[in-house]
Enzyme design. Sequence first.
Site, PDB file in Angstrom:
ATOM      1  CG  HIS A 297     -42.599  29.585   4.407  1.00  0.00           C
ATOM      2  ND1 HIS A 297     -41.325  30.070   4.344  1.00  0.00           N
ATOM      3  CD2 HIS A 297     -42.490  28.291   4.844  1.00  0.00           C
ATOM      4  CE1 HIS A 297     -40.461  29.132   4.715  1.00  0.00           C
ATOM      5  NE2 HIS A 297     -41.151  28.039   5.031  1.00  0.00           N
TER       6      HIS A 297
ATOM      7  CD  GLU B 198     -42.693  25.022   4.298  1.00  0.00           C
ATOM      8  OE1 GLU B 198     -42.376  25.082   5.509  1.00  0.00           O
ATOM      9  OE2 GLU B 198     -41.869  25.195   3.377  1.00  0.00           O
TER      10      GLU B 198
ATOM     11  CG  HIS C 272     -42.107  25.704   8.999  1.00  0.00           C
ATOM     12  ND1 HIS C 272     -41.733  26.658   8.083  1.00  0.00           N
ATOM     13  CD2 HIS C 272     -42.210  26.346  10.197  1.00  0.00           C
ATOM     14  CE1 HIS C 272     -41.618  27.829   8.698  1.00  0.00           C
ATOM     15  NE2 HIS C 272     -41.903  27.655   9.982  1.00  0.00           N
TER      16      HIS C 272
ATOM     17  CD  GLU D 175     -39.488  21.887   8.902  1.00  0.00           C
ATOM     18  OE1 GLU D 175     -40.362  21.665   8.021  1.00  0.00           O
ATOM     19  OE2 GLU D 175     -38.735  22.877   8.868  1.00  0.00           O
TER      20      GLU D 175
END
Length: 288
Positions: A80, A117, A174, A253
Amino acid sequence: MVWTVTVPDVFWKFSTSLLALVLLVTGVAGEVVWSQHAREREVDLTAGGWADRAEPPVSRSLDRTSAPLAGRTVVIDPGHQLGNHNYPRKINRLVPAGGFKKPCNTTGTATRGGYPEATMAWRVSRLLRARLTDLGARVVLTRTSNRQDRWGPCVDERGRAGNKIPADLKISLHGDGNTASGARGFHVIAPTDRARWTHDIYKSSRRLALRERAALRAAGVPVANYIAGGDGLDFRSDLGTLNLSDVPTVMVELGNMRNPRDAHRMTTRKGRATYAKALTRGVRAFLG
């Protein structure tokens, strides 16, 4: 009657010097306390929000040709971008994702306390870059800032990052946002075998996933308890970041940001250092 008191020059000079010294010391102390407070909060007060000003130190020796990862190139993709939510039209436009199209990007999730995040991924990525650079590797980031006035890059650009270099591997970092009660832990996502897209890298990507899983486990990071199989591995065909890569790649993740225990690890320097150390060990194990 007015009394006049004459202060000797020597005493006056001593008094003013002492006062200046006191002001200097208290001023410096105030600066130190305020700087420490800002570091603990880890907020860039000049940019607003969760942007970063300083880079972590990277030691650069004069001769690193004999370093363990000399000659290797690693791409790190910090998931992101902090300002994605400010550019809805740009991040929602469709881009290639490996035989189909998906939105350019998303805003990402955050802890219940509002820690984004994007910032977590950015800070872990910089720590990881510093460690890999110290080991002799060339490290390329898919984004070079964490700012409210920036967006992207899109998943197709992230997916192709490293293809032309070519890189030895790519890791996308992430944090998950699962809201199920008690859902916590990390998992590593690797691409499935898709003709024309990932057939040439799916096996090597699985090996990379296994190395990173083992390293995170060894560091004491719990495996996700909410992913099918319960082994910390996930294989997906719908992620452009993986589908468009021509080099071994995984998406990690690091934990569930909605879980208090995972959130604590992600929002503390010690916790993020744990991730970076483990990810580094995984890279070294994969590259031999």
